[in-house]
Design a protein around this motif. Structure first.
Motif, PDB file in Angstrom:
ATOM      1  N   PHE A  86       2.895   1.765  -2.083  1.00 16.95           N
ATOM      2  CA  PHE A  86       2.791   2.897  -3.002  1.00 16.95           C
ATOM      3  C   PHE A  86       1.340   3.366  -3.079  1.00 16.95           C
ATOM      4  CE2 PHE A  86       2.332  -1.066  -5.301  1.00 16.95           C
ATOM      5  CZ  PHE A  86       1.256  -0.862  -6.154  1.00 16.95           C
ATOM      6  N   ASP A  87       1.164   4.591  -3.578  1.00 15.48           N
ATOM      7  CA  ASP A  87      -0.174   5.156  -3.792  1.00 15.48           C
ATOM      8  C   ASP A  87      -0.508   5.103  -5.276  1.00 15.48           C
ATOM      9  OD1 ASP A  87      -0.617   5.837  -1.096  1.00 15.48           O
ATOM     10  OD2 ASP A  87       0.535   7.687  -1.330  1.00 15.48           O
ATOM     11  N   VAL A  88      -1.745   4.780  -5.567  1.00 13.60           N
ATOM     12  CA  VAL A  88      -2.206   4.757  -6.948  1.00 13.60           C
ATOM     13  C   VAL A  88      -3.647   5.257  -6.973  1.00 13.60           C
ATOM     14  CG1 VAL A  88      -2.955   2.331  -6.786  1.00 13.60           C
ATOM     15  CG2 VAL A  88      -2.508   3.334  -9.028  1.00 13.60           C
ATOM     16  N   THR A  89      -3.995   6.004  -7.987  1.00 14.85           N
ATOM     17  CA  THR A  89      -5.369   6.482  -8.139  1.00 14.85           C
ATOM     18  C   THR A  89      -6.027   5.730  -9.286  1.00 14.85           C
ATOM     19  OG1 THR A  89      -4.845   8.672  -7.279  1.00 14.85           O
ATOM     20  CG2 THR A  89      -6.827   8.475  -8.626  1.00 14.85           C
ATOM     21  N   VAL A  90      -7.151   5.104  -8.970  1.00 11.90           N
ATOM     22  CA  VAL A  90      -7.896   4.335  -9.969  1.00 11.90           C
ATOM     23  C   VAL A  90      -9.156   5.119 -10.331  1.00 11.90           C
ATOM     24  CG1 VAL A  90      -8.967   2.121 -10.514  1.00 11.90           C
ATOM     25  CG2 VAL A  90      -7.065   2.211  -8.888  1.00 11.90           C
ATOM     26  N   THR A  91      -9.331   5.383 -11.604  1.00  9.97           N
ATOM     27  CA  THR A  91     -10.540   6.076 -12.062  1.00  9.97           C
ATOM     28  C   THR A  91     -11.646   5.043 -12.230  1.00  9.97           C
ATOM     29  OG1 THR A  91      -9.236   7.756 -13.183  1.00  9.97           O
ATOM     30  CG2 THR A  91     -11.547   7.552 -13.828  1.00  9.97           C
ATOM     31  N   SER A  92     -12.626   5.099 -11.345  1.00 15.76           N
ATOM     32  CA  SER A  92     -13.686   4.098 -11.332  1.00 15.76           C
ATOM     33  C   SER A  92     -14.593   4.251 -12.547  1.00 15.76           C
ATOM     34  CB  SER A  92     -14.518   4.230 -10.056  1.00 15.76           C
ATOM     35  OG  SER A  92     -15.214   5.468 -10.046  1.00 15.76           O
ATOM     36  N   THR A  93     -15.474   3.268 -12.726  1.00 18.55           N
ATOM     37  CA  THR A  93     -16.436   3.343 -13.823  1.00 18.55           C
ATOM     38  C   THR A  93     -17.748   2.711 -13.382  1.00 18.55           C
ATOM     39  OG1 THR A  93     -16.734   2.933 -16.202  1.00 18.55           O
ATOM     40  CG2 THR A  93     -15.861   1.112 -14.900  1.00 18.55           C
ATOM     41  N   ASP A  94     -18.741   2.805 -14.226  1.00 15.18           N
ATOM     42  CA  ASP A  94     -20.020   2.125 -14.061  1.00 15.18           C
ATOM     43  C   ASP A  94     -19.893   0.772 -14.754  1.00 15.18           C
ATOM     44  OD1 ASP A  94     -22.603   1.162 -14.224  1.00 15.18           O
ATOM     45  OD2 ASP A  94     -23.440   2.946 -15.197  1.00 15.18           O
ATOM     46  N   ARG A  95     -20.019  -0.302 -13.994  1.00 10.43           N
ATOM     47  CA  ARG A  95     -19.788  -1.625 -14.591  1.00 10.43           C
ATOM     48  C   ARG A  95     -20.750  -1.914 -15.745  1.00 10.43           C
ATOM     49  NH1 ARG A  95     -20.215  -5.969 -10.047  1.00 10.43           N
ATOM     50  NH2 ARG A  95     -19.914  -4.252  -8.602  1.00 10.43           N
ATOM     51  N   PHE A  96     -21.909  -1.260 -15.740  1.00 12.21           N
ATOM     52  CA  PHE A  96     -22.873  -1.497 -16.824  1.00 12.21           C
ATOM     53  C   PHE A  96     -22.313  -1.094 -18.183  1.00 12.21           C
ATOM     54  CE2 PHE A  96     -26.158  -2.304 -13.750  1.00 12.21           C
ATOM     55  CZ  PHE A  96     -27.109  -3.026 -14.443  1.00 12.21           C
ATOM     56  N   LYS A  97     -21.372  -0.149 -18.200  1.00 14.61           N
ATOM     57  CA  LYS A  97     -20.813   0.301 -19.471  1.00 14.61           C
ATOM     58  C   LYS A  97     -20.035  -0.795 -20.186  1.00 14.61           C
ATOM     59  CE  LYS A  97     -20.427   5.209 -18.253  1.00 14.61           C
ATOM     60  NZ  LYS A  97     -19.507   6.335 -18.008  1.00 14.61           N
ATOM     61  N   LEU A  98     -19.615  -1.808 -19.443  1.00 18.16           N
ATOM     62  CA  LEU A  98     -18.840  -2.900 -20.035  1.00 18.16           C
ATOM     63  C   LEU A  98     -19.722  -4.070 -20.472  1.00 18.16           C
ATOM     64  CD1 LEU A  98     -15.857  -2.899 -17.514  1.00 18.16           C
ATOM     65  CD2 LEU A  98     -15.900  -1.923 -19.799  1.00 18.16           C
ATOM     66  N   LEU A  99     -21.004  -4.004 -20.147  1.00 18.58           N
ATOM     67  CA  LEU A  99     -21.906  -5.120 -20.436  1.00 18.58           C
ATOM     68  C   LEU A  99     -22.605  -4.923 -21.774  1.00 18.58           C
ATOM     69  CD1 LEU A  99     -23.605  -5.575 -16.935  1.00 18.58           C
ATOM     70  CD2 LEU A  99     -21.502  -6.638 -17.788  1.00 18.58           C
TER      71      LEU A  99
END
Length: 323
Positions: free
Chosen positions: A304-317
């Motif tokens: 299947f196809d799925v689209t993942v909206t990436s992020t800046d990992r620093f935002k979670l730190l």
């Protein structure tokens, strides 16, 4: 504060001053012990723990270079000198692309900085020292056995890492010293490789040349001053030329897109990928953090196809504690 674990490198693997054309003890005196305390609710606590210990290298007045995972989200950092003195430090910066971390001592360390050498000038077979805090008994006489690409399961890629053997048993943040006594890399991992039918331990070292273009940014801003790469928050490995998901970061983009352990990443934006490095490189060409990453995924007989909206990992730190 708990004491750092007492241990010694086996005498046969310790460097001898007479084998090198530089002042070995003076160079090793630039290495300090590092002990970090991370809050239990930190994003990295689940994977890296709340108490981390390793090494760091003084590269400027009170400025300590280490491997970033030791100090990511640290609210308290202690620096241990060879003479037993302990000083608090501040987690100054971290770069997820290279893996480097910086700590600023909050007081006079009175430790001479180590000069930066050229990791590009090193060759396979070069004699090196993998130095730990505590001098020769905590250091390893080693050799460069490979210079090659390294792909890590945590969305991490080095075009050319340095690999050394024998391995240092307390590798995190160790100093890789050249035959001139200059700093040419920082210890990151211990890995196994097979040679002549036998498994042997090697250290993966992040080359010092990767620090030079980003050092001032890390000092000024705590991170590199350019748009972050897209990050999905998944852990992967290669099995039979397939990229297989082996873990998902809690609250990361992959978790929100309901990707699961066991998923096989077949393609990124319609382009087939058969290795971690191809997966990462294709994803990173799509744009900066925040870009949509279209994946073709196979799971238990279904593609299947799925689209993942990436992020800046620093935002979670968690932001470092200010002093």
């Amino acid at each position: 504060m708990p004491a750092l674990t007492e241990w010694r490198v086996p005498p046969a693997n310790q460097p001898r001053a007479s084998d090198y054309g530089f002042d070995l003890d003076r160079a090793l005196a630039s290495i300090v012990g590092l002990h970090a305390i991370v809050p239990p609710d930190a994003f990295s606590a689940e994977t890296l723990g709340t108490e981390r210990a390793g090494n760091g290298v003084v590269i400027d007045d009170g400025l300590v270079l280490t491997i970033g995972y030791l100090i990511t989200e640290a609210e308290t950092v202690w620096l241990h000198r060879a003479d037993g003195r302990v000083m608090e430090g501040h987690a100054l910066g971290f770069d997820s692309e290279t893996g480097f971390g910086l700590v600023q001592a909050l007081g006079q360390l009175d430790v001479a900085p180590l000069s930066l050498g050229s990791s590009a000038a090193t060759r396979i077979g070069d004699r090196v020292v993998v130095g730990g805090a505590g001098g020769r008994t905590r250091s390893v006489a080693s050799q460069i056995v490979a210079k090659q690409e390294f792909a890590g399961y945590w969305e991490y890629l080095l075009d050319e890492a340095i690999f050394t053997c024998p391995a240092h048993p307390n590798w995190g943040g160790t100093a890789l010293l050249s035959e001139r006594g200059e700093l040419i890399g920082i210890g990151s991992l211990q890995l196994d490789r097979e040679r002549d039918g036998k498994a042997e331990h090697v250290n993966m070292i992040v080359p010092i040349d990767l620090l030079k273009p980003i050092l001032e940014d890390l000092r000024k801003f705590g991170r590199v001053n350019r748009p972050a790469r897209p990050w999905l928050g998944l852990f992967s490995t290669e099995i039979d030329n397939r990229v297989v998901v082996i873990g998902i970061s809690t609250n990361g983009p992959a978790a929100r897109a309901e990707l699961k352990t066991g998923d096989v990443i077949l393609a990124v934006d319609g382009e087939k990928v058969t290795s971690q490095s191809a997966f990462y490189r294709k994803m990173w060409t799509l744009g900066a953090a925040g870009v949509d990453v279209p994946l073709t995924v196979h799971h238990e007989g279904v593609t299947f196809d799925v689209t993942v909206t990436s992020t800046d990992r620093f935002k979670l730190l968690k932001a470092p504690k200010l002093h």
